[in-house]
Design a protein around this motif. Sequence first.
Motif, short mmCIF file in Angstrom:
data_model
loop_
_atom_site.label_atom_id
_atom_site.label_comp_id
_atom_site.label_asym_id
_atom_site.label_seq_id
_atom_site.Cartn_x
_atom_site.Cartn_y
_atom_site.Cartn_z
N ASP A 249 41.09 38.10 39.19
CA ASP A 249 42.31 38.22 39.98
C ASP A 249 42.39 39.51 40.78
O ASP A 249 43.07 39.58 41.80
N GLY A 250 41.67 40.54 40.36
CA GLY A 250 41.70 41.81 41.08
C GLY A 250 41.05 41.74 42.45
O GLY A 250 41.27 42.62 43.29
N VAL A 251 40.25 40.70 42.71
CA VAL A 251 39.63 40.53 44.02
C VAL A 251 40.02 39.18 44.64
O VAL A 251 39.36 38.69 45.56
N ALA A 252 41.08 38.57 44.12
CA ALA A 252 41.50 37.25 44.60
C ALA A 252 42.29 37.40 45.89
O ALA A 252 43.52 37.30 45.92
N VAL A 253 41.59 37.66 46.99
CA VAL A 253 42.20 37.89 48.30
C VAL A 253 41.74 36.80 49.26
O VAL A 253 40.54 36.52 49.37
#
Length: 609
Positions: A336-340
């Motif tokens: 989720d920390g890179v879910a862009v």
Amino acid sequence: MKSLALSPSHVPLQRSHFPARAAQTHHLFSAIRDPNKPHKKSSISAAFAAEASPNAGAVAAPPPSKRSSGSVGELRGAAAESLQYESGFLGAVPEMGNGAAAATAENGGAPSAVAYLTGTLSSKVYDVAIETPLQFAAKLSARIGVGVWLKREDLQPLRGAYNMMAKLSKEQLERGVICSSAGNHAQGVALSARRLGCDAVIAMPVTTPEIKWKSVESLGAKVVLVGDSYDEAQAYAKEVAAKEGRTFIPPFDHPDIITGQGTVGMEILRQVKGPLHAIFVPVGGGGLIAGIAAYVKQVSPEVKIIGVEPSDANAMALSLHHGERVKLDQVGRFADGVAVKVVGEETFRLCKEYVDGIVLVSRDAICASIKDMFEEKRNILEPAGALSLAGAEAYCKYYGLKGESVVAIASGANMNFDTLRLVAELADVGRQREAVLATFMPEEPGSFKRFCEMVGQMNITEFKYRYDPSRKDALVLYSVGLHTVFELTAMVDRMEASNLATVNLTADDLVKDHLRHLMGGRSDVKDELLYRFVFPERPGALLKFLDAFSPHWNISLFHYRAQGESGANVLVGIQVPSTDTAEFLARAEALGYDYTDETKNDAFKVLMR
């Protein structure tokens, strides 16, 4: 238990191999995609992406209104599946050297390469930040034959956010700041605000793990949960900034953020002793990789800067591949920390000039790298934090790299405890030490024992089966521990030679996430006894059990999962006529395994009968 994530192509799928009763399920397996086969690059749909509607169920905040001109809603949409290639392959290689970052006039006055270099050298991050350590991963390095170094950015969230906020005027700080983030940027803004004595509001998606937003809240910031995606949280944050006069602190797309992140690259070059082949960087919106690349390529252009993205959240790879920013229709949220869904405009401009390409990795590989980090340093990274480590190992294996040195950036340790269960289940699959398979066998006494004999010396780590008297052939789902591809190939060949049709399901996430837990279902089985046995974790334990009870009685249910040195808790259903009960109990005692009678368990009656 070791594992091997093999593709279905290793197991021939021929309709003639499947029993007649099982033919109806063959189509479920025949469409499984081979992840080890490179896929042709597909063009993005010409249609513009539909504007994402605000989430009416957002927590603690009203939904954002329609985005203004110039927003990501105007970018063309793309599916993550439209660009997939083999794990470890360096894809999405941009056409470098076109002067995109060097020029300023043609890019609306964007900072030049020299400006980014000097901006990094003069960054204010060291007012509060520390130089994070660069640690050698001895076990992983020995296993793959490449020197792997870990840049421990998980030890602090400060860099880009503080660099930008430290340059704000006194008046701006008094009005406060606001940001949107699904990752460590939120902590960086909250901590920077506390250090600088200003008020901070952090907008985070409703889907943000509790451990993350509570960590931000504990730093003194006000957390607002809004929307299901980062884009919705960002739209809300920008609206509040305009309404309340707060300064919006972007997570990645601002020169001050980028130069602050560039100090990571500056530290790496200072810390590494000797030649360096590549730096692997996790990619979300692109701020970290843009900052590192802009600095490193000016100082040590021979060092490769390689981005790593989850295969289901590959916005930067798709953008570089098509030469323009695109917006993902959907984004995977495991990391989720890179879910862009869309990368930054300025970060994309820099990546086109300085990044050497993007490696894509699976969820299983990320889980394996979380386990690697724990075994190396006894630290637990979050999925996004282990992303670059997964990419580094995949790349080194794919290209047969030996004797070189590489750096992987560990970028976050906000692990949701509930996620650890999934990580534990998939880590061995991701490290190619376990395979998940399905086999059809005759529904008759003794067939299970014959199946185990065909498995041979392979260690069965999980086995799930439920008897259905209406079927002639049984379908069993199981996992085996592996050391080499050849072990699995030889085992499957033995199965096929014995008319036990077998298919490899290791690459199928639906099976691993759901279907493996739903095998069998309800069945009213005559004379069925239900027992739990504790199997010792040693070779031959399962065959010893089968020798005791098969083919004397039919096994109607079997659920086994290896659990390490503590032994495996195994649930077994056996059809034992009442006249044979005494003999059955005598054999159970002679077996020497701990066991418990669960035949009258109410939960079993409700769920399975």
